[in-house]
Design an enzyme around this catalytic site. Structure first.
Site, short mmCIF file in Angstrom:
data_model
loop_
_atom_site.label_atom_id
_atom_site.label_comp_id
_atom_site.label_asym_id
_atom_site.label_seq_id
_atom_site.Cartn_x
_atom_site.Cartn_y
_atom_site.Cartn_z
N PHE A 174 0.86 -1.15 -0.19
CA PHE A 174 0.05 -0.07 -0.01
C PHE A 174 0.68 1.18 -0.13
CE2 PHE A 174 -3.18 -3.04 1.85
CZ PHE A 174 -4.35 -2.51 1.23
N ASP A 175 0.41 2.25 -0.80
CA ASP A 175 0.78 3.73 -0.75
C ASP A 175 -0.07 4.13 0.66
OD1 ASP A 175 1.71 6.31 -1.36
OD2 ASP A 175 -0.43 6.74 -2.11
#
Length: 239
Positions: A19-20
């Site tokens: 994930f960002d």
């Protein structure tokens, strides 16, 4: 479904969801905007409206200040970054807001047995603080933070070299930089539409998935048909 998958079980499409942070798990607009303006004001530059800051959420800080000020000299940009971090480290990080539904989606992913991790352009210590603030740190196997002058594709390249991610992993983010970084390293990519990147920006770089709400995130662990598939059949659509 592969023959070795027990009846009633769904084959996992990916081995890890990466994930960002900003614009994907939480909305950092207020903290980033106020910290950018703190730095701009210190150096006598015009400040920005929060609506103008949105375009600068995601890329590294030096790129943001270069675009805002037109300054290219590294030493001067480093001055802006230092002032930004002065405020951000004090209060700006705490002005993040968790997107509704993210915590539940992460819980569902974790309970499915899917490994999770974070790869952000934000400095790692700031990212860790934000995740701890939301009581989410324990969901993630590792948190990879960025450094000035290092592109996200280089971060993922380093993660691949350390065998922390693979070509079966999927990078989830709200900006083009996330999708391009995934593709450049042979990963799948998932664009999210609740962050600061536009649909047009994401579709231009052909992510494997385009997600409309956090409730679709668990589909990455099981049946990916719940996610919209706009263009690519696989995350290898290099520039």
């Amino acid at each position: 479904m592969p023959a070795d998958v027990p009846p009633g079980r769904v084959a996992k499409v990916h081995d890890l969801v990466l994930f960002d942070l900003d614009g994907t798990l939480s909305d950092p607009l207020v903290g980033i905007g106020r910290s950018i303006n703190y730095a701009l004001a210190h150096f006598g530059c015009a400040t920005l409206e929060l609506s103008e800051v949105s375009a600068h959420v995601g890329p590294p800080l030096d790129e943001a200040f270069r675009a805002i000020t037109g300054i290219t000299a590294s030493d001067r940009l480093n001055g802006f970054i230092a002032k930004y971090r002065e405020r951000y480290g004090d209060v700006g990080y705490s002005e993040n807001v968790l997107y509704p539904g993210v915590a539940d989606a992460l819980s569902t992913l974790r309970d499915s047995g899917m490994p999770l991790a974070v790869c952000t352009s934000k400095r790692r210590d700031f990212a860790e603080r934000i995740l701890e603030m939301f009581r989410l740190r324990s969901f993630f196997r590792f948190v990879d933070g960025g450094e000035i002058g290092v592109h996200k594709w280089q971060q993922i390249e380093a993660l691949r070299a350390r065998e922390l991610v693979s070509e079966s992993s999927v990078m989830v983010g709200d900006r083009s930089v996330d999708v391009v970084a995934a593709h450049r390293n042979g990963l799948f990519a998932a664009g999210v539409l609740w962050g600061h990147g536009s649909r047009a920006e994401l579709e231009r770089d052909r992510p494997r998935y385009l997600l409309h709400s956090p409730s679709q995130l668990p589909s990455l662990a099981t049946d990916a048909r719940a996610a919209e598939v706009p263009v690519c059949g696989r995350g290898v659509c290099h520039e």
